[in-house]
Design a protein around this motif. Structure first.
Motif, short mmCIF file in Angstrom:
data_model
loop_
_atom_site.label_atom_id
_atom_site.label_comp_id
_atom_site.label_asym_id
_atom_site.label_seq_id
_atom_site.Cartn_x
_atom_site.Cartn_y
_atom_site.Cartn_z
N GLU A 118 6.37 5.51 -2.16
CA GLU A 118 6.17 4.11 -1.80
C GLU A 118 7.04 3.21 -2.66
OE1 GLU A 118 4.59 2.82 0.65
OE2 GLU A 118 3.65 4.67 1.35
N ARG A 119 7.11 1.96 -2.25
CA ARG A 119 7.84 0.98 -3.04
C ARG A 119 7.13 0.74 -4.35
NH1 ARG A 119 8.40 -3.76 1.15
NH2 ARG A 119 8.67 -2.41 2.93
N LEU A 120 7.90 0.39 -5.37
CA LEU A 120 7.34 0.17 -6.70
C LEU A 120 6.32 -0.95 -6.71
CD1 LEU A 120 7.55 1.33 -9.50
CD2 LEU A 120 9.34 -0.31 -10.00
N ALA A 121 6.53 -2.00 -5.91
CA ALA A 121 5.59 -3.11 -5.87
C ALA A 121 4.22 -2.65 -5.37
CB ALA A 121 6.12 -4.22 -4.97
N LEU A 122 4.21 -1.77 -4.37
CA LEU A 122 2.94 -1.27 -3.85
C LEU A 122 2.26 -0.36 -4.88
CD1 LEU A 122 0.99 -1.08 -1.49
CD2 LEU A 122 2.31 0.84 -0.65
N VAL A 123 3.04 0.43 -5.56
CA VAL A 123 2.48 1.30 -6.60
C VAL A 123 1.84 0.44 -7.69
CG1 VAL A 123 3.07 2.97 -8.40
CG2 VAL A 123 4.07 3.19 -6.13
N TYR A 124 2.54 -0.61 -8.12
CA TYR A 124 1.98 -1.50 -9.13
C TYR A 124 0.72 -2.18 -8.63
CZ TYR A 124 6.07 -1.12 -12.17
OH TYR A 124 7.05 -0.67 -12.99
N ALA A 125 0.69 -2.56 -7.36
CA ALA A 125 -0.48 -3.24 -6.80
C ALA A 125 -1.70 -2.33 -6.78
CB ALA A 125 -0.17 -3.74 -5.39
N ILE A 126 -1.50 -1.04 -6.70
CA ILE A 126 -2.62 -0.10 -6.64
C ILE A 126 -2.97 0.45 -8.02
CG2 ILE A 126 -3.30 2.16 -5.75
CD1 ILE A 126 -1.84 1.37 -3.18
N ILE A 151 -3.19 13.83 -6.90
CA ILE A 151 -3.69 13.54 -5.56
C ILE A 151 -3.13 12.22 -5.05
CG2 ILE A 151 -5.79 12.93 -4.28
CD1 ILE A 151 -7.22 15.05 -6.08
N VAL A 152 -3.14 11.19 -5.90
CA VAL A 152 -2.63 9.88 -5.48
C VAL A 152 -1.13 9.96 -5.22
CG1 VAL A 152 -2.20 7.53 -6.29
CG2 VAL A 152 -4.45 8.54 -6.56
N ALA A 153 -0.40 10.63 -6.09
CA ALA A 153 1.06 10.66 -5.95
C ALA A 153 1.52 11.42 -4.71
CB ALA A 153 1.68 11.28 -7.20
N VAL A 154 0.91 12.57 -4.45
CA VAL A 154 1.42 13.42 -3.37
C VAL A 154 0.64 13.24 -2.07
CG1 VAL A 154 1.87 15.80 -2.68
CG2 VAL A 154 2.32 15.08 -5.01
N PHE A 155 -0.68 13.42 -2.12
CA PHE A 155 -1.45 13.40 -0.89
C PHE A 155 -1.62 11.99 -0.33
CE2 PHE A 155 -3.02 17.40 -2.85
CZ PHE A 155 -2.41 18.23 -1.95
N MET A 156 -1.59 10.97 -1.19
CA MET A 156 -1.65 9.60 -0.70
C MET A 156 -0.25 8.98 -0.61
SD MET A 156 -5.08 8.30 -2.64
CE MET A 156 -5.05 6.70 -1.87
N HIS A 157 0.77 9.79 -0.85
CA HIS A 157 2.18 9.42 -0.68
C HIS A 157 2.64 8.26 -1.57
CE1 HIS A 157 2.26 12.14 2.73
NE2 HIS A 157 1.13 11.57 3.15
N MET A 158 1.99 8.08 -2.72
CA MET A 158 2.41 7.01 -3.63
C MET A 158 3.75 7.29 -4.27
SD MET A 158 0.83 4.27 -4.13
CE MET A 158 -0.15 3.87 -2.74
N ALA A 159 4.12 8.54 -4.38
CA ALA A 159 5.41 8.88 -5.01
C ALA A 159 6.58 8.38 -4.18
CB ALA A 159 5.52 10.39 -5.20
#
Length: 127
Positions: A86-94, A76-84
């Motif tokens: 996003e920039r790596l820094a934002l992914v790490y921050a979340i 859900i986070v990767a696809v529906f929240m578009h984390m896949a």
């Protein structure tokens, strides 16, 4: 360069117009991606329900349920929240803060077992 030329070139010399057009259009993903993710979510939910249906007990039950839950949350986070995308820094921050919290919870669980054993040995079983 004048102020308007700098504005036209963007911050790093790239064309600002292409970014504006891309931002207006948005990111389009094929419907097949969402259908595949929906299918996996359905399968993982069915597996989670199957754990209860077949009466799995103990640590295996909780391990399976938590594993299926984390897999569904990750999808859900990767696809529906578009984390896949996003920039790596934002992914790490979340992603990193909840993982750090889980490490601290694990440390507290280990410490609580030690504290309980110490109290039982020192004061005896609850009489």
């Amino acid at each position: 360069m004048t102020q308007t030329e700098v504005g036209d070139q963007g911050l790093h010399g790239h064309g600002g117009h292409a970014r504006a057009v891309a931002h207006e259009e948005g990111q389009q993903h094929p419907i097949k991606l969402y259908l595949v993710v929906w299918g996996w979510l359905f399968i993982l939910s069915a597996c989670s329900y199957a754990v209860d249906y077949f009466g799995v007990q103990g640590l295996l039950r909780w391990g399976l349920i938590l594993t299926f839950m984390m897999l569904k949350a990750g999808l859900i986070v990767a696809v529906f929240m578009h984390m896949a995308w996003e920039r790596l820094a934002l992914v790490y921050a979340i992603i990193v803060p909840p993982l750090v919290i889980l490490v601290f919870v694990a440390i507290m669980v280990i410490e609580s077992d030690y504290t309980e054993v110490t109290r039982v040995l020192s004061f005896g079983a609850g009489r």
